[in-house]
Design a protein around this motif. Structure first.
Motif, PDB file in Angstrom:
ATOM      1  N   VAL A  25      80.849  14.238  18.411  1.00 64.49           N
ATOM      2  CA  VAL A  25      81.980  15.092  18.763  1.00 64.49           C
ATOM      3  C   VAL A  25      81.688  15.865  20.048  1.00 64.49           C
ATOM      4  CG1 VAL A  25      83.331  17.098  18.040  1.00 64.49           C
ATOM      5  CG2 VAL A  25      82.798  15.288  16.397  1.00 64.49           C
ATOM      6  N   GLY A  26      80.500  16.435  20.156  1.00 64.66           N
ATOM      7  CA  GLY A  26      80.143  17.164  21.373  1.00 64.66           C
ATOM      8  C   GLY A  26      80.170  16.258  22.587  1.00 64.66           C
ATOM      9  N   GLY A  27      79.655  15.034  22.442  1.00 67.56           N
ATOM     10  CA  GLY A  27      79.649  14.094  23.554  1.00 67.56           C
ATOM     11  C   GLY A  27      81.052  13.668  23.956  1.00 67.56           C
ATOM     12  N   LEU A  28      81.933  13.458  22.981  1.00 74.70           N
ATOM     13  CA  LEU A  28      83.313  13.079  23.274  1.00 74.70           C
ATOM     14  C   LEU A  28      84.055  14.200  23.987  1.00 74.70           C
ATOM     15  CD1 LEU A  28      84.273  11.236  19.966  1.00 74.70           C
ATOM     16  CD2 LEU A  28      83.984  10.211  22.234  1.00 74.70           C
ATOM     17  N   MET A  29      83.790  15.435  23.605  1.00 76.22           N
ATOM     18  CA  MET A  29      84.405  16.568  24.293  1.00 76.22           C
ATOM     19  C   MET A  29      83.953  16.626  25.746  1.00 76.22           C
ATOM     20  SD  MET A  29      86.350  18.473  22.151  1.00 76.22           S
ATOM     21  CE  MET A  29      86.198  20.221  22.565  1.00 76.22           C
ATOM     22  N   GLN A  30      82.681  16.357  25.975  1.00 73.14           N
ATOM     23  CA  GLN A  30      82.182  16.310  27.349  1.00 73.14           C
ATOM     24  C   GLN A  30      82.826  15.176  28.125  1.00 73.14           C
ATOM     25  OE1 GLN A  30      77.831  16.210  26.708  1.00 73.14           O
ATOM     26  NE2 GLN A  30      77.760  18.086  27.909  1.00 73.14           N
ATOM     27  N   LEU A  33      89.523   8.084  19.133  1.00 75.57           N
ATOM     28  CA  LEU A  33      89.264   9.513  19.308  1.00 75.57           C
ATOM     29  C   LEU A  33      89.053   9.894  20.776  1.00 75.57           C
ATOM     30  CD1 LEU A  33      89.103  12.090  17.691  1.00 75.57           C
ATOM     31  CD2 LEU A  33      86.679  11.647  17.265  1.00 75.57           C
ATOM     32  N   PRO A  34      88.312   9.107  21.566  1.00 71.12           N
ATOM     33  CA  PRO A  34      88.197   9.448  23.000  1.00 71.12           C
ATOM     34  C   PRO A  34      89.559   9.489  23.691  1.00 71.12           C
ATOM     35  CG  PRO A  34      86.547   7.824  22.397  1.00 71.12           C
ATOM     36  CD  PRO A  34      87.471   7.936  21.229  1.00 71.12           C
ATOM     37  N   GLY A  35      90.434   8.528  23.367  1.00 71.07           N
ATOM     38  CA  GLY A  35      91.757   8.511  23.987  1.00 71.07           C
ATOM     39  C   GLY A  35      92.600   9.712  23.596  1.00 71.07           C
ATOM     40  N   VAL A  36      92.536  10.107  22.328  1.00 68.18           N
ATOM     41  CA  VAL A  36      93.300  11.270  21.864  1.00 68.18           C
ATOM     42  C   VAL A  36      92.820  12.542  22.549  1.00 68.18           C
ATOM     43  CG1 VAL A  36      93.747  12.749  19.862  1.00 68.18           C
ATOM     44  CG2 VAL A  36      93.963  10.272  19.657  1.00 68.18           C
ATOM     45  N   LEU A  37      91.502  12.710  22.683  1.00 65.99           N
ATOM     46  CA  LEU A  37      90.966  13.890  23.369  1.00 65.99           C
ATOM     47  C   LEU A  37      91.389  13.906  24.837  1.00 65.99           C
ATOM     48  CD1 LEU A  37      87.387  14.094  21.818  1.00 65.99           C
ATOM     49  CD2 LEU A  37      89.281  15.681  21.440  1.00 65.99           C
ATOM     50  N   ASN A  38      91.442  12.742  25.468  1.00 65.28           N
ATOM     51  CA  ASN A  38      91.906  12.677  26.861  1.00 65.28           C
ATOM     52  C   ASN A  38      93.371  13.070  26.963  1.00 65.28           C
ATOM     53  OD1 ASN A  38      89.489  11.870  28.110  1.00 65.28           O
ATOM     54  ND2 ASN A  38      89.858   9.709  27.660  1.00 65.28           N
ATOM     55  N   ARG A  39      94.197  12.631  25.994  1.00 66.36           N
ATOM     56  CA  ARG A  39      95.616  12.993  26.017  1.00 66.36           C
ATOM     57  C   ARG A  39      95.796  14.489  25.765  1.00 66.36           C
ATOM     58  NH1 ARG A  39      96.135   7.712  24.088  1.00 66.36           N
ATOM     59  NH2 ARG A  39      95.805   8.235  21.904  1.00 66.36           N
ATOM     60  N   ILE A  40      94.978  15.042  24.871  1.00 69.47           N
ATOM     61  CA  ILE A  40      95.046  16.493  24.631  1.00 69.47           C
ATOM     62  C   ILE A  40      94.700  17.253  25.911  1.00 69.47           C
ATOM     63  CG2 ILE A  40      93.908  18.394  23.425  1.00 69.47           C
ATOM     64  CD1 ILE A  40      93.651  16.547  21.000  1.00 69.47           C
ATOM     65  N   GLN A  41      93.660  16.796  26.584  1.00 67.10           N
ATOM     66  CA  GLN A  41      93.258  17.452  27.823  1.00 67.10           C
ATOM     67  C   GLN A  41      94.375  17.390  28.859  1.00 67.10           C
ATOM     68  OE1 GLN A  41      92.223  17.122  31.097  1.00 67.10           O
ATOM     69  NE2 GLN A  41      90.170  17.928  31.334  1.00 67.10           N
ATOM     70  N   PHE A  78      74.721  15.089  23.586  1.00 66.20           N
ATOM     71  CA  PHE A  78      74.853  13.766  24.179  1.00 66.20           C
ATOM     72  C   PHE A  78      75.585  12.835  23.227  1.00 66.20           C
ATOM     73  CE2 PHE A  78      71.223  15.670  26.277  1.00 66.20           C
ATOM     74  CZ  PHE A  78      71.536  15.429  27.604  1.00 66.20           C
ATOM     75  N   LEU A  79      76.307  11.904  23.809  1.00 62.60           N
ATOM     76  CA  LEU A  79      77.157  11.004  23.049  1.00 62.60           C
ATOM     77  C   LEU A  79      76.409   9.761  22.638  1.00 62.60           C
ATOM     78  CD1 LEU A  79      80.010  10.165  22.078  1.00 62.60           C
ATOM     79  CD2 LEU A  79      80.333   9.134  24.316  1.00 62.60           C
ATOM     80  N   ARG A  80      76.512   9.480  21.351  1.00 66.57           N
ATOM     81  CA  ARG A  80      76.074   8.177  20.900  1.00 66.57           C
ATOM     82  C   ARG A  80      77.200   7.186  21.168  1.00 66.57           C
ATOM     83  NH1 ARG A  80      73.663   9.158  14.982  1.00 66.57           N
ATOM     84  NH2 ARG A  80      75.846   9.565  14.572  1.00 66.57           N
ATOM     85  N   CYS A  81      76.864   5.911  21.226  1.00 63.98           N
ATOM     86  CA  CYS A  81      77.823   4.890  21.635  1.00 63.98           C
ATOM     87  C   CYS A  81      79.041   4.866  20.711  1.00 63.98           C
ATOM     88  CB  CYS A  81      77.152   3.522  21.645  1.00 63.98           C
ATOM     89  SG  CYS A  81      78.277   2.188  22.126  1.00 63.98           S
ATOM     90  N   MET A  82      80.223   5.140  21.270  1.00 65.12           N
ATOM     91  CA  MET A  82      81.480   5.024  20.524  1.00 65.12           C
ATOM     92  C   MET A  82      82.491   4.343  21.424  1.00 65.12           C
ATOM     93  SD  MET A  82      81.923   8.599  18.480  1.00 65.12           S
ATOM     94  CE  MET A  82      83.339   7.993  17.594  1.00 65.12           C
ATOM     95  N   SER A  83      83.283   3.475  20.866  1.00 66.33           N
ATOM     96  CA  SER A  83      84.232   2.713  21.659  1.00 66.33           C
ATOM     97  C   SER A  83      85.424   3.577  22.039  1.00 66.33           C
ATOM     98  CB  SER A  83      84.720   1.501  20.873  1.00 66.33           C
ATOM     99  OG  SER A  83      85.782   0.864  21.548  1.00 66.33           O
ATOM    100  N   SER A  84      85.886   3.460  23.279  1.00 67.12           N
ATOM    101  CA  SER A  84      87.121   4.114  23.710  1.00 67.12           C
ATOM    102  C   SER A  84      88.223   3.088  23.920  1.00 67.12           C
ATOM    103  CB  SER A  84      86.876   4.881  25.022  1.00 67.12           C
ATOM    104  OG  SER A  84      86.443   3.998  26.037  1.00 67.12           O
ATOM    105  N   ASN A  85      88.019   1.886  23.422  1.00 67.36           N
ATOM    106  CA  ASN A  85      89.005   0.816  23.533  1.00 67.36           C
ATOM    107  C   ASN A  85      90.081   1.008  22.473  1.00 67.36           C
ATOM    108  OD1 ASN A  85      90.459  -1.513  23.675  1.00 67.36           O
ATOM    109  ND2 ASN A  85      88.704  -2.888  23.568  1.00 67.36           N
ATOM    110  N   PRO A  86      91.367   1.178  22.887  1.00 67.04           N
ATOM    111  CA  PRO A  86      92.420   1.424  21.893  1.00 67.04           C
ATOM    112  C   PRO A  86      92.566   0.301  20.871  1.00 67.04           C
ATOM    113  CG  PRO A  86      93.185   1.922  24.126  1.00 67.04           C
ATOM    114  CD  PRO A  86      91.852   1.235  24.265  1.00 67.04           C
ATOM    115  N   SER A  87      92.116  -0.925  21.213  1.00 60.65           N
ATOM    116  CA  SER A  87      92.245  -2.029  20.268  1.00 60.65           C
ATOM    117  C   SER A  87      91.163  -2.011  19.203  1.00 60.65           C
ATOM    118  CB  SER A  87      92.190  -3.370  21.020  1.00 60.65           C
ATOM    119  OG  SER A  87      90.928  -3.558  21.636  1.00 60.65           O
ATOM    120  N   PHE A  88      90.151  -1.154  19.390  1.00 63.28           N
ATOM    121  CA  PHE A  88      89.075  -1.047  18.410  1.00 63.28           C
ATOM    122  C   PHE A  88      89.570  -0.198  17.249  1.00 63.28           C
ATOM    123  CE2 PHE A  88      85.361   1.196  16.708  1.00 63.28           C
ATOM    124  CZ  PHE A  88      84.538   0.126  16.412  1.00 63.28           C
ATOM    125  N   GLU A  89      89.746  -0.805  16.079  1.00 68.99           N
ATOM    126  CA  GLU A  89      90.329  -0.095  14.945  1.00 68.99           C
ATOM    127  C   GLU A  89      89.387  -0.118  13.752  1.00 68.99           C
ATOM    128  OE1 GLU A  89      94.185  -1.487  13.981  1.00 68.99           O
ATOM    129  OE2 GLU A  89      95.083  -0.864  15.876  1.00 68.99           O
TER     130      GLU A  89
END
Length: 345
Positions: free
Chosen positions: A231-236, A173-181, A19-30
């Protein structure tokens, strides 16, 4: 060299769905300054001999990645190596001392190496010095692996995407994984290896305690890192199927804290957090070295540094992909299969 003594101690733990702990998928979050990270890697690649000397960690992780590749009996005609650096993975694959080297080479077609550091990317591109350049069909592309702004790879264009030792510097990281997918073909494979978890906890705690002692406060001297559950949650979340996530601890011994810091800089792995302090005084480093030795030092006088590596494998969904059976479709009782006896009443 800085006199390091490698002591590789694998501690592997397999994980299924997490399960995913809270991580931002907002590209402006740096969190990381990508421009500074590029400068650090450019500087490392420019110092050719020194950067080659300190690639023991990247080479070891590349070797462990090839072990995982060897177990996947698939042919991948078109492969993207995202954040390839100088080509550690390709060099290890083509090394005759690597187990199953020829087998893995036979399964890989064209490899597109992408890295935002031109110096590192082309550092070992001379075929007369490094034979992996002619043993494999390689194309090099200079681009930021977080955004891929210069080269817009079309959807469904790669059979496999591999990333080794670069994703721990990604902000989105969520955005990069989505682009890889997206750029993978249906039933295409993503395999990644990144630093995470409690990496360099010895150095982190020593610097924190030394700073508390000297200045009465703490600064972000080391980068925040993702945990295996993240990482597991982001992959899901990126909708990868058939997930495998596991962890290795690699412990390297150094003569002192200065050697460790010097090697990290030569690797291009220095701190790149946006809110980082700009320098560390020698007074603080001497204090941290003394704390490091008292808390974590080995009997031989060396300082162990732990690198926790998170490996992940996921597959893009496909109608032809292996699917789990529907719940309740089993024909054999679990008690009978495991020969479990029901206790008498």
């Amino acid at each position: 060299m800085t006199g390091f003594l490698p002591r590789l101690t694998p501690k592997r733990t397999a994980f299924g769905c997490t399960f995913l702990r809270c991580m931002s998928s907002n590209p402006s979050f740096e969190v990381f300054d990508r421009k500074v990270k590029r400068i650090q890697r450019q500087r490392a690649g420019k110092n050719v001999e020194q950067s080659r000397e300190v690639e023991y960690l990247k080479d070891e992780i590349a070797l462990r990645t090839t072990e995982r590749l060897a177990f996947i009996s698939r042919h991948f005609p078109n492969v993207l190596n995202l954040g390839s650096g100088a080509g550690n993975l390709e060099k290890v694959i083509c090394d005759p001392n690597t187990p199953d080297s020829e087998l893995i080479q036979s399964r890989l077609g064209k490899i597109t190496m992408v890295d935002h550091s031109e110096n590192l990317l082309y550092r070992d591109s001379d075929p007369s010095q490094f034979d992996f350049n002619h043993k494999m069909n390689i194309e090099r592309v200079v681009d930021d692996e977080e955004n891929l702004e210069k080269v817009k790879f079309p959807s469904n264009s790669f059979d496999a995407v591999i990333s080794s030792m670069s994703m721990h510097w990604i902000n989105d990281l969520p955005g990069v994984l989505n682009r890889i997918q997206d750029i993978l073909i249906p039933d295409g494979m993503f395999m990644g290896a990144m630093i995470g978890g409690d990496t360099l906890f010895e150095l982190r705690t020593s610097l924190q305690l030394a700073e508390m002692e000297r200045y009465g406060g703490m600064s972000p001297r080391l980068s925040p890192l993702a945990d295996v559950k993240d990482v597991g949650g982001l992959m899901q979340r990126a909708k990868f199927n058939l997930l495998t996530v596991d962890v290795d601890d690699i412990i390297v011994n150094y003569p002192d804290i200065f050697a460790l810091m010097k090697d990290l800089q030569a690797m291009g792995e220095s701190n790149a957090v946006l809110m980082r302090p700009h320098s560390i005084s020698r007074d603080l480093l001497f204090a941290a070295d003394a704390i490091y030795r008292s808390m974590h030092g080995d009997s031989d006088g060396t300082l162990p540094a732990t690198f926790r590596i998170i490996y992940m494998i996921g597959w893009k969904p496909s109608p032809t992909q292996q699917q789990p059976l529907k719940r309740g479709s089993g024909e054999i009782n679990l008690k009978d299969a495991l020969k479990i006896e029901t206790p008498p009443e």
